[in-house]
Write a protein that holds these residues in place. Structure first.
Motif, mmCIF file in Angstrom:
data_model
loop_
_atom_site.group_PDB
_atom_site.id
_atom_site.type_symbol
_atom_site.label_atom_id
_atom_site.label_comp_id
_atom_site.label_asym_id
_atom_site.label_seq_id
_atom_site.Cartn_x
_atom_site.Cartn_y
_atom_site.Cartn_z
ATOM 1 N N PHE A 544 0.898 -1.123 -0.156
ATOM 2 C CA PHE A 544 0.100 -0.053 -0.034
ATOM 3 C C PHE A 544 0.923 1.140 0.084
ATOM 4 N N ALA A 545 0.731 2.033 -1.061
ATOM 5 C CA ALA A 545 1.588 3.349 -1.253
ATOM 6 C C ALA A 545 3.029 2.949 -1.279
ATOM 7 N N GLY A 546 3.306 1.707 -1.468
ATOM 8 C CA GLY A 546 4.744 1.075 -1.566
ATOM 9 C C GLY A 546 5.515 1.124 -0.021
ATOM 10 N N LEU A 547 4.519 1.256 0.894
ATOM 11 C CA LEU A 547 4.881 1.187 2.344
ATOM 12 C C LEU A 547 4.488 0.060 3.263
ATOM 13 N N THR A 548 3.225 -0.509 3.322
ATOM 14 C CA THR A 548 2.878 -1.562 4.204
ATOM 15 C C THR A 548 2.450 -2.791 3.399
ATOM 16 N N VAL A 549 2.559 -3.918 4.164
ATOM 17 C CA VAL A 549 2.099 -4.993 3.637
ATOM 18 C C VAL A 549 1.069 -5.798 4.559
ATOM 19 N N PRO A 550 0.117 -6.483 4.211
ATOM 20 C CA PRO A 550 -0.566 -7.379 5.159
ATOM 21 C C PRO A 550 0.014 -8.599 5.733
ATOM 22 N N ASN A 551 -0.123 -8.625 6.819
ATOM 23 C CA ASN A 551 0.619 -9.773 7.584
ATOM 24 C C ASN A 551 1.826 -9.467 8.106
ATOM 25 N N PHE A 552 2.401 -8.233 7.866
ATOM 26 C CA PHE A 552 3.638 -7.988 8.509
ATOM 27 C C PHE A 552 3.554 -6.452 9.385
ATOM 28 N N PRO A 553 3.087 -6.616 10.424
ATOM 29 C CA PRO A 553 2.736 -5.445 11.232
ATOM 30 C C PRO A 553 3.881 -4.560 11.694
ATOM 31 N N ASN A 554 3.624 -3.094 11.554
ATOM 32 C CA ASN A 554 4.955 -2.259 11.868
ATOM 33 C C ASN A 554 6.195 -2.641 10.947
ATOM 34 N N LEU A 555 6.001 -3.309 9.813
ATOM 35 C CA LEU A 555 7.165 -3.211 8.789
ATOM 36 C C LEU A 555 6.853 -2.113 7.808
ATOM 37 N N PHE A 556 7.482 -1.345 7.648
ATOM 38 C CA PHE A 556 7.500 -0.152 6.549
ATOM 39 C C PHE A 556 8.791 -0.305 5.622
ATOM 40 N N ILE A 557 8.326 -0.085 4.358
ATOM 41 C CA ILE A 557 9.112 -0.110 3.273
ATOM 42 C C ILE A 557 9.299 1.327 2.553
ATOM 43 N N ILE A 558 10.378 1.967 2.710
ATOM 44 C CA ILE A 558 10.613 3.335 2.034
ATOM 45 C C ILE A 558 11.244 2.856 0.559
ATOM 46 N N THR A 559 10.660 3.633 -0.571
ATOM 47 C CA THR A 559 10.781 3.400 -1.803
ATOM 48 C C THR A 559 10.323 2.053 -2.304
ATOM 49 N N GLY A 560 9.435 1.282 -1.600
ATOM 50 C CA GLY A 560 8.880 -0.066 -1.946
ATOM 51 C C GLY A 560 8.173 0.122 -3.233
ATOM 52 N N PRO A 561 7.374 -0.979 -3.489
ATOM 53 C CA PRO A 561 6.864 -1.398 -4.962
ATOM 54 C C PRO A 561 6.119 -0.200 -5.439
ATOM 55 N N ASN A 562 6.235 0.038 -6.697
ATOM 56 C CA ASN A 562 5.588 1.202 -7.512
ATOM 57 C C ASN A 562 5.712 2.640 -6.734
ATOM 58 N N THR A 563 6.957 3.005 -6.272
ATOM 59 C CA THR A 563 7.076 4.411 -6.145
ATOM 60 C C THR A 563 8.005 4.785 -6.991
ATOM 61 N N GLY A 564 8.573 4.311 -7.924
ATOM 62 C CA GLY A 564 9.814 4.570 -8.903
ATOM 63 C C GLY A 564 9.014 5.739 -9.940
ATOM 64 N N HIS A 565 9.652 6.419 -10.781
ATOM 65 C CA HIS A 565 8.981 7.262 -11.662
ATOM 66 C C HIS A 565 9.944 7.242 -13.124
ATOM 67 N N VAL A 566 9.310 7.653 -14.237
ATOM 68 C CA VAL A 566 9.891 7.493 -15.356
ATOM 69 C C VAL A 566 10.175 8.774 -16.059
ATOM 70 N N VAL A 567 8.977 9.632 -16.055
ATOM 71 C CA VAL A 567 8.891 11.054 -16.897
ATOM 72 C C VAL A 567 8.561 12.199 -15.861
#
Length: 663
Positions: A544-567
């Motif tokens: 979610f927003a590249g940041l949180t994943v179900p089943n992994f409480p209080n685990l946060f991902i910075i620049t996770g999935p779908n947070t990159g950019h092209v143009v």
């Protein structure tokens, strides 16, 4: 800590502005009118005008009829935001008078803006763009009290004696942003860095020619607005030094444990704590407990090598661009470079005149954006203004940032019903033709190369490279050979292509990218009920927003999935906005005395469905495009397809209904 750093910290603490490079005083202007005229004549007008308005408090300078119109981005950027010659002439007259006033009245400082003043400036410099952008832009200019990303609360005030600590994995730019905001909030934290220093990719990548491919002023934190960059696209060593300065000025060095590699993290449902396993600096296995884990390991961290038979049989030297061996001398050697992406584009021109032969193996030719000043030093006028005109550097940074907020996104949107091969819309086809024409001109004397370097994929399907002509010059040199036949195998002598030719070389350089879609590898992350993160993802990372994943409480991902950019957009914006969402999540957990927040699966499913639908309408999501932006299932798992403003809005608040609240 140096005296200059101490002074900088003391100065910043006296002000409400959240900027580690804040300066109280600038050098007084002593130059004559003729010199000032030259400065005005050679400066980018939008940034100059708002800097002058802010320091003189004369906002009548920002006349409605002089707003930079900012037409949609073209292949070659329009100076001054597209201001007409008549607008430029009038603006220069106003700017010269204002600059004389700064000199004559000895205006050497300027304080923070009021929100009303910032609104007026934003209306002018964005050409009255949607006012919804204003809060986001005030955050990124960091010149308005209370509008930056600095936490407005303190851990001690809400914790009521509760113990709470956070582990941050990685001290690249993402880890630094997290550490700085955690420090501001007073939350106890520790950063674990497997390397010997901070800086992430900028200490790891030392290959010849390494430098930025985005404008340098915009490639910086909103809370660390360095204004004296020596080049528009600085060399890697300059960016590395910036990261070191930020860590020092931000006071986070003492919380970073270097040479310590985190290997796994396991959530304990009974205690609500994460058991984090690591190998410490002495080589011993250690386990420690934290309430939350922030992954800042980055995407471009694990080198990717081609799966070619006989690769380890090669008898010469071989190295990946991200693992460059600086003890190797390429002078007089026969060198092969595999790949034609961003790192190859920088390495090849840097070594071509040193080697006896250079063989470049190309699988896909890149589209390149004309950038004549790619290697140039910052103009004299800029270097003078950042010393003499208060906040000019901050406004130049803001102007570059704003131009990239939506950038060239309009060129990549698929037009419904469009069926012309090689493009997704009329404007996309126009860009393709324009860029093709530039290539034809560059290679007009080498039609054999032109056929090879003209890309066969949709413009915008991959990130474009910066082009100041050196790539074409390098490939046309007599010692260079561009090979487009696929690689069949490697031998002790060199590389055999599918046409049966043996290319004998002494050194092989792999400019073959990274295992970007394998997020958080090789960490072993275990969540609720023994759920393994990588098994849960199954090679298709989603968050979610590249940041949180179900089943992994209080685990946060910075620049996770779908947070990159092209143009469009900015890496630093995605990092900072994401970190602020994380800090708000932690505040709620602490304030409500929860063990953790656990994202609901249905929330993620709905979010990803929207992402996938949006990515399908973009050039990089077209079925004909094959790129590292897509994972092994063909799903775009890297790119944020929506406007940057949407990510800003999502990360402003944490909706507790999206989470299971674990007490």
């Amino acid at each position: 800590m140096t005296n200059s750093t101490t002074e900088a910290l003391q100065t910043r603490e006296e002000h409400v502005v959240d900027d580690l490079y804040w300066r109280d005083r600038y050098e007084p202007i002593a130059e004559d009118d003729e010199f000032l005229q030259k400065i005005v004549d050679t400066s980018d007008l939008p940034a100059l005008m708002v800097a002058l308005a802010a320091v003189t408090k004369d906002f009548s300078l920002l006349r409605e009829d002089l707003r930079p119109p900012q037409p949609p981005a073209e292949i070659v950027g329009m100076p001054h935001g597209g201001m007409s010659p008549e607008q430029q002439a009038q603006a220069r007259g106003l700017a010269l008078a204002a600059l004389k006033r700064v000199r004559d009245e000895q205006l050497t400082s300027v304080g923070p803006l009021t929100e009303a003043q910032a609104d007026d400036i934003l209306t002018w410099i964005t050409n009255a763009a949607n006012p919804e952008y204003h809060p986001m832009l005030m955050h990124d200019m960091a010149l308005v009290e209370g509008k930056s990303g600095k936490p407005t609360w303190d851990f001690k005030d809400i914790a009521l004696g509760r113990d709470f600590s956070v582990a941050v994995i990685g001290s690249g730019v993402s880890g630094m942003a997290a550490a700085y905001r955690l420090k501001q909030a007073g939350i106890p934290y520790t950063v674990f860095e497997k390397g010997h220093t901070v800086g992430g990719t900028w200490w790891k990548n030392t290959y010849p020619g390494v430098r930025l491919d985005t404008p340098n002023y915009a490639y910086s934190f909103s809370f660390a607005q360095r204004d004296d960059w020596p080049q528009q696209f600085s060399q890697g060593s300059e960016i590395f030094e910036y990261t070191r300065q930020v860590a020092e000025r931000g006071g986070i060095l003492g919380e970073i444990e270097l040479n310590t590699e985190v290997t796994s993290a396991t959530y304990d449902q009974a205690t609500g704590l994460w058991n984090v396993d690591m190998i410490d600096a002495s080589g011993r296995p250690v386990s420690r407990q934290f309430n939350a884990v922030l992954s800042a390991v980055g995407q471009l961290d694990r080198p990717k090598y081609p799966d070619v038979p006989g690769r380890m049989d090669f008898a010469g030297i071989q190295m990946h661009s991200a693992e460059w061996d600086n003890s190797v001398d390429v002078t007089g050697k026969r060198v092969a470079v595999i790949g034609t992406g961003a790192s190859a584009y920088q390495i090849v021109p840097a070594i071509v005149d040193q080697v006896s032969s250079l063989t470049v193996f190309q699988r896909s030719s890149p589209w390149m954006l004309p950038t004549q000043g790619y290697y140039a030093d910052m103009p004299d006028s800029v270097q003078w203004l950042v010393r003499k005109l208060p906040h000019y550097g901050q406004w130049l940074r803001f102007w570059q940032h704003w131009l990239g907020v939506e950038g060239r996104q309009h060129t990549t949107v698929a037009e419904p019903g469009w069926d012309e091969p090689g493009s997704v819309s009329a404007v996309n086809a126009q860009w393709r033709q324009g860029l093709t024409d530039i290539l034809a001109k560059q290679y007009q004397d080498r039609p054999d190369l032109l056929a090879k370097v003209t890309p066969d994929y949709i413009v915008g399907g991959k990130r474009m490279l910066r082009d100041n002509g050196v790539w074409a010059e390098s490939l046309k040199k007599p010692q260079s050979t561009l090979v487009t036949e696929g690689i069949e195998r490697m031998t002790p002598e060199g590389i055999v292509t599918k046409d049966g030719v043996l290319h004998e070389v002494d050194i092989i350089v792999y400019a073959t990218g990274f295992q970007a879609s394998e997020f958080l590898e090789p960490l072993k992350i275990t969540g609720l009920n023994g759920t393994d993160l990588h098994e849960y993802w199954g090679g298709d990372a989603k968050a979610f927003a590249g940041l949180t994943v179900p089943n992994f409480p209080n685990l946060f991902i910075i620049t996770g999935p779908n947070t990159g950019h092209v143009v469009n957009g900015s890496l630093y914006s995605m990092i900072e906005y994401g970190v602020e969402y994380i800090l708000e999540s932690l505040r709620l957990i602490i304030e409500k005395d929860l063990k953790a927040l656990d994202l609901k699966q249905e929330v993620l499913d709905e979010f990803v469905a929207g992402l996938d639908a949006a990515n399908a309408t973009k050039a990089w999501g077209h079925p004909s495009v094959h790129t590292w932006y897509k994972n092994k299932f063909g799903r775009v798992s890297q790119i944020w397809p929506h406007p940057v403003l949407d990510f800003w809005k999502i990360t402003r608040t944490v909706n507790l209904d999206d989470y299971n609240q674990l007490a």
